[in-house]
Design a protein around this motif. Structure first.
Motif, PDB file in Angstrom:
ATOM      1  N   ALA A  11     -15.000  13.296 -37.812  1.00  0.00           N
ATOM      2  CA  ALA A  11     -14.089  13.281 -36.656  1.00  0.00           C
ATOM      3  C   ALA A  11     -13.448  11.904 -36.499  1.00  0.00           C
ATOM      4  O   ALA A  11     -12.222  11.788 -36.334  1.00  0.00           O
ATOM      5  N   GLU A  30     -18.858   1.557 -36.795  1.00  0.00           N
ATOM      6  CA  GLU A  30     -19.850   2.415 -37.456  1.00  0.00           C
ATOM      7  C   GLU A  30     -21.215   1.738 -37.422  1.00  0.00           C
ATOM      8  O   GLU A  30     -21.353   0.584 -37.810  1.00  0.00           O
ATOM      9  N   GLU A  43     -22.574  21.323 -48.119  1.00  0.00           N
ATOM     10  CA  GLU A  43     -22.259  22.168 -46.966  1.00  0.00           C
ATOM     11  C   GLU A  43     -21.112  23.090 -47.371  1.00  0.00           C
ATOM     12  O   GLU A  43     -20.501  22.882 -48.420  1.00  0.00           O
ATOM     13  N   ILE A  44     -20.852  24.092 -46.564  1.00  0.00           N
ATOM     14  CA  ILE A  44     -19.739  24.981 -46.923  1.00  0.00           C
ATOM     15  C   ILE A  44     -18.779  25.173 -45.744  1.00  0.00           C
ATOM     16  O   ILE A  44     -19.120  24.914 -44.592  1.00  0.00           O
ATOM     17  N   ARG A  98     -21.796  15.778 -48.843  1.00  0.00           N
ATOM     18  CA  ARG A  98     -21.851  14.855 -47.706  1.00  0.00           C
ATOM     19  C   ARG A  98     -22.816  13.714 -47.990  1.00  0.00           C
ATOM     20  O   ARG A  98     -23.693  13.819 -48.837  1.00  0.00           O
ATOM     21  N   ASN A 262     -19.174  16.492 -33.253  1.00  0.00           N
ATOM     22  CA  ASN A 262     -20.348  17.088 -32.607  1.00  0.00           C
ATOM     23  C   ASN A 262     -20.464  16.673 -31.143  1.00  0.00           C
ATOM     24  O   ASN A 262     -21.112  17.358 -30.356  1.00  0.00           O
ATOM     25  N   GLY A 274     -19.688  22.978 -38.797  1.00  0.00           N
ATOM     26  CA  GLY A 274     -19.042  22.035 -37.884  1.00  0.00           C
ATOM     27  C   GLY A 274     -18.040  21.109 -38.542  1.00  0.00           C
ATOM     28  O   GLY A 274     -17.382  20.324 -37.848  1.00  0.00           O
ATOM     29  N   GLN A 275     -17.929  21.173 -39.872  1.00  0.00           N
ATOM     30  CA  GLN A 275     -17.062  20.194 -40.549  1.00  0.00           C
ATOM     31  C   GLN A 275     -15.591  20.350 -40.155  1.00  0.00           C
ATOM     32  O   GLN A 275     -14.939  19.376 -39.773  1.00  0.00           O
TER      33      GLN A 275
HETATM   34  C1  LIG Z   1     -28.269  19.574 -42.779  1.00  0.00           C
HETATM   35  C2  LIG Z   1     -26.930  19.961 -42.216  1.00  0.00           C
HETATM   36  C3  LIG Z   1     -26.217  20.978 -42.825  1.00  0.00           C
HETATM   37  C4  LIG Z   1     -24.955  21.327 -42.340  1.00  0.00           C
HETATM   38  N1  LIG Z   1     -24.271  22.326 -42.978  1.00  0.00           N
HETATM   39  C5  LIG Z   1     -22.994  22.593 -42.613  1.00  0.00           C
HETATM   40  C6  LIG Z   1     -22.204  23.530 -43.358  1.00  0.00           C
HETATM   41  O1  LIG Z   1     -22.672  24.144 -44.327  1.00  0.00           O
HETATM   42  N2  LIG Z   1     -20.894  23.710 -42.975  1.00  0.00           N
HETATM   43  C7  LIG Z   1     -20.357  23.023 -41.924  1.00  0.00           C
HETATM   44  O2  LIG Z   1     -19.150  23.202 -41.657  1.00  0.00           O
HETATM   45  N3  LIG Z   1     -21.080  22.161 -41.183  1.00  0.00           N
HETATM   46  C8  LIG Z   1     -22.379  21.917 -41.510  1.00  0.00           C
HETATM   47  N4  LIG Z   1     -23.113  21.002 -40.782  1.00  0.00           N
HETATM   48  C9  LIG Z   1     -22.502  20.376 -39.584  1.00  0.00           C
HETATM   49  C10 LIG Z   1     -21.521  19.269 -39.947  1.00  0.00           C
HETATM   50  O3  LIG Z   1     -22.089  18.415 -40.920  1.00  0.00           O
HETATM   51  C11 LIG Z   1     -21.204  18.447 -38.676  1.00  0.00           C
HETATM   52  O4  LIG Z   1     -20.762  19.315 -37.681  1.00  0.00           O
HETATM   53  C12 LIG Z   1     -20.131  17.383 -38.909  1.00  0.00           C
HETATM   54  O5  LIG Z   1     -20.514  16.489 -39.913  1.00  0.00           O
HETATM   55  C13 LIG Z   1     -19.896  16.618 -37.610  1.00  0.00           C
HETATM   56  O6  LIG Z   1     -18.955  15.583 -37.833  1.00  0.00           O
HETATM   57  P1  LIG Z   1     -18.926  14.333 -36.844  1.00  0.00           P
HETATM   58  O7  LIG Z   1     -17.750  13.548 -37.192  1.00  0.00           O
HETATM   59  O8  LIG Z   1     -19.131  14.785 -35.449  1.00  0.00           O
HETATM   60  O9  LIG Z   1     -20.271  13.521 -37.221  1.00  0.00           O
HETATM   61  P2  LIG Z   1     -20.621  12.756 -38.563  1.00  0.00           P
HETATM   62  O10 LIG Z   1     -19.752  13.148 -39.684  1.00  0.00           O
HETATM   63  O11 LIG Z   1     -22.097  12.897 -38.695  1.00  0.00           O
HETATM   64  O12 LIG Z   1     -20.283  11.229 -38.218  1.00  0.00           O
HETATM   65  C14 LIG Z   1     -20.911  10.520 -37.180  1.00  0.00           C
HETATM   66  C15 LIG Z   1     -20.868   9.041 -37.549  1.00  0.00           C
HETATM   67  O13 LIG Z   1     -21.132   8.276 -36.384  1.00  0.00           O
HETATM   68  C16 LIG Z   1     -22.015   7.225 -36.733  1.00  0.00           C
HETATM   69  N5  LIG Z   1     -22.684   6.784 -35.507  1.00  0.00           N
HETATM   70  C17 LIG Z   1     -23.713   7.378 -34.847  1.00  0.00           C
HETATM   71  N6  LIG Z   1     -24.000   6.698 -33.730  1.00  0.00           N
HETATM   72  C18 LIG Z   1     -23.140   5.637 -33.674  1.00  0.00           C
HETATM   73  C19 LIG Z   1     -22.948   4.586 -32.741  1.00  0.00           C
HETATM   74  N7  LIG Z   1     -23.681   4.467 -31.618  1.00  0.00           N
HETATM   75  N8  LIG Z   1     -21.966   3.684 -32.993  1.00  0.00           N
HETATM   76  C20 LIG Z   1     -21.206   3.777 -34.113  1.00  0.00           C
HETATM   77  N9  LIG Z   1     -21.361   4.773 -35.028  1.00  0.00           N
HETATM   78  C21 LIG Z   1     -22.303   5.696 -34.801  1.00  0.00           C
HETATM   79  C22 LIG Z   1     -22.920   7.850 -37.770  1.00  0.00           C
HETATM   80  O14 LIG Z   1     -23.578   6.866 -38.531  1.00  0.00           O
HETATM   81  C23 LIG Z   1     -21.912   8.658 -38.585  1.00  0.00           C
HETATM   82  O15 LIG Z   1     -21.327   7.906 -39.606  1.00  0.00           O
HETATM   83  C24 LIG Z   1     -24.393  20.658 -41.218  1.00  0.00           C
HETATM   84  C25 LIG Z   1     -25.123  19.642 -40.592  1.00  0.00           C
HETATM   85  C26 LIG Z   1     -26.383  19.289 -41.082  1.00  0.00           C
HETATM   86  C27 LIG Z   1     -27.141  18.193 -40.404  1.00  0.00           C
END
Ligand SMILES: Cc1cc2nc3c(=O)[nH]c(=O)nc-3n(C[C@H](O)[C@H](O)[C@H](O)COP(=O)(O)OP(=O)(O)OC[C@H]3O[C@@H](n4cnc5c(N)ncnc54)[C@H](O)[C@@H]3O)c2cc1C
Length: 360
Positions: A11, A30, A43-44, A98, A262, A274-275
């Motif tokens: 995101a 980060e 992931e898919i 990932r 998320n 959630g990707q």
């Molecule tokens: C095991 C697993 C399997 C999954 N399988 C699937 C799948 O098959 N298909 C699918 O679509 N989705 C899947 N998901 C869900 C998907 O991975 C997430 O919904 C998606 O990555 C969320 O993106 P994001 O940008 O919110 O978080 P992320 O991509 O996790 O990025 C968050 C970032 O914020 C950083 N961060 C955290 N706290 C702080 C802070 N206080 N200050 C600065 N930086 C910080 C972290 O280090 C990280 O780099 C899966 C998740 C998991 C855990």
């Protein structure tokens, strides 16, 4: 305008890229020492769950100039229940990688971002709010939103996964709807090359699952897959996650703070995808900042998808293995395969139907 983005994940980086394309240079904070510095897993994305977009990757490239390549195009989906099996063929979606891998989606995005990324950041949201005109929270969990009483957790999940070495068809993925491997949850097998695959179990942390041992479930599944594939399937890496929250924020924007990924509620409770929503929320927050739309309006369809997916999950959770056999049997039909390839919004249809049914 001075924009801070907390989190260089899907995101946060999608938000940064979209801002740059519109002439705004944000600063990304980060907490880790580099982008994607965590375990590797595959992931898919199933296109049928991304409606109205038929091809999510083409949509991101053509509409927003965000280019991502998958590790595989899924052309076969195998679904297993205790006594049934369904096979769905066609262009079904994409598998992704990932984490630490050089080709992970977060690393692919980071290569496109030109803005400054401050690593090892210990900046709290409150500090950033003082220094910047706008803060985009993209930390990959609902913690900040929850702290602000702006997030409702619907369930938390335990996930146990490992990387296996073997000989695989990288275009075929498998999932199990079978309580012997994941009570009220699911298990999945996603190859990310001809030689490596991810095998995982994921189940909700409900009181009735308190004594469920994730390691045991995973080992049981591992044995089944080894037997079915007739391969040793050596474990080369593993991960365990407990308390992975699935929930939705009440307000996607509060003042000058945007909740994305998320933190917004990107993870679809049904199957945990959630990707794609995470990337879209990052883009939508940037569009709002550029005066090209209201974040609240742009994210409305994602909120509805979340609710539909939750209704679907709650219904499936009520089924025992006999019920899940019926679901998988129904999916092993030409009509079901056609649904996967049609424009029909499966989540919307299922969610509307299920919410119209009386509570049992
Ligand atoms: C095991 C697993 C399997 C999954 N399988 C699937 C799948 O098959 N298909 C699918 O679509 N989705 C899947 N998901 C869900 C998907 O991975 C997430 O919904 C998606 O990555 C969320 O993106 P994001 O940008 O919110 O978080 P992320 O991509 O996790 O990025 C968050 C970032 O914020 C950083 N961060 C955290 N706290 C702080 C802070 N206080 N200050 C600065 N930086 C910080 C972290 O280090 C990280 O780099 C899966 C998740 C998991 C855990």
């Amino acid at each position: 305008m001075k924009v801070a983005i907390m989190g260089a994940g899907l995101a946060g980086l999608s938000c940064a890229l979209t801002l740059e394309k519109n002439g705004i240079s944000p600063t990304v904070f980060e907490s880790r020492s580099q982008v994607g510095d965590r375990f590797v897993n595959s992931e898919i994305i199933l296109s049928a769950l991304c409606r109205p977009h038929r091809d999510p990757l083409a949509y991101l490239a053509d509409t927003y100039g965000i280019f991502l390549h998958p590790v595989g195009h899924i052309s076969e989906l195998l679904l297993f229940s205790e006594h049934e099996k369904a096979v769905v063929n066609g262009q079904l979606g994409f598998s992704t990688i990932r984490g630490r891998d050089a080709d992970s989606w977060e690393k692919q995005l980071a290569r496109q971002v030109k803005s400054e990324i401050v690593f090892n950041s210990r900046h709290a949201y409150e500090d950033l709010l003082e220094e910047y005109t706008h803060v985009v929270v993209a930390t990959g969990d609902g913690a900040y939103a929850e702290k602000m009483q702006n997030y409702q957790t619907d369930l938390t999940v335990t996930i146990k996964g490992a990387t296996l070495e073997g000989s695989f068809n990288r275009y075929a993925v498998a999932a199990w709807l079978d309580s012997r491997y994941a009570p009220q949850g699911y298990s999945y097998f996603i190859p990310y090359s001809e030689h490596e695959a991810n095998l995982s179990v994921a189940f909700p942390d409900y009181p009735q699952n308190e004594n469920v041992d994730a390691d045991q479930l995973w080992q049981h599944l591992h044995e089944t897959v080894r037997r079915d594939l007739g391969q040793e399937l050596k474990i080369t890496d593993s991960f365990s996650i407990t308390g992975y929250a699935i929930g939705l924020c009440n307000y996607p924007r509060l003042g000058n703070t945007f909740f994305t990924g998320n933190c917004f509620g990107a993870i679809m409770p049904f199957l945990g995808f959630g990707q794609y929503p995470a990337i879209l929320t990052g883009i939508y927050a940037a569009l709002d900042l550029c005066g090209k739309g209201r974040y609240e309006d742009l994210t409305r369809p994602l909120r509805k998808s979340y609710q539909n997916a939750l209704a679907l999950r709650r219904s499936l959770e009520k089924l025992d293995n006999k019920g899940l056999d019926l679901v998988v049997k129904a999916l092993n039909t030409k009509a079901a395969e056609r649904l996967f390839h049609s424009r029909f919004d499966f989540l919307k249809g299922a969610g509307m139907l299920l919410r119209a049914l009386p509570e049992q």
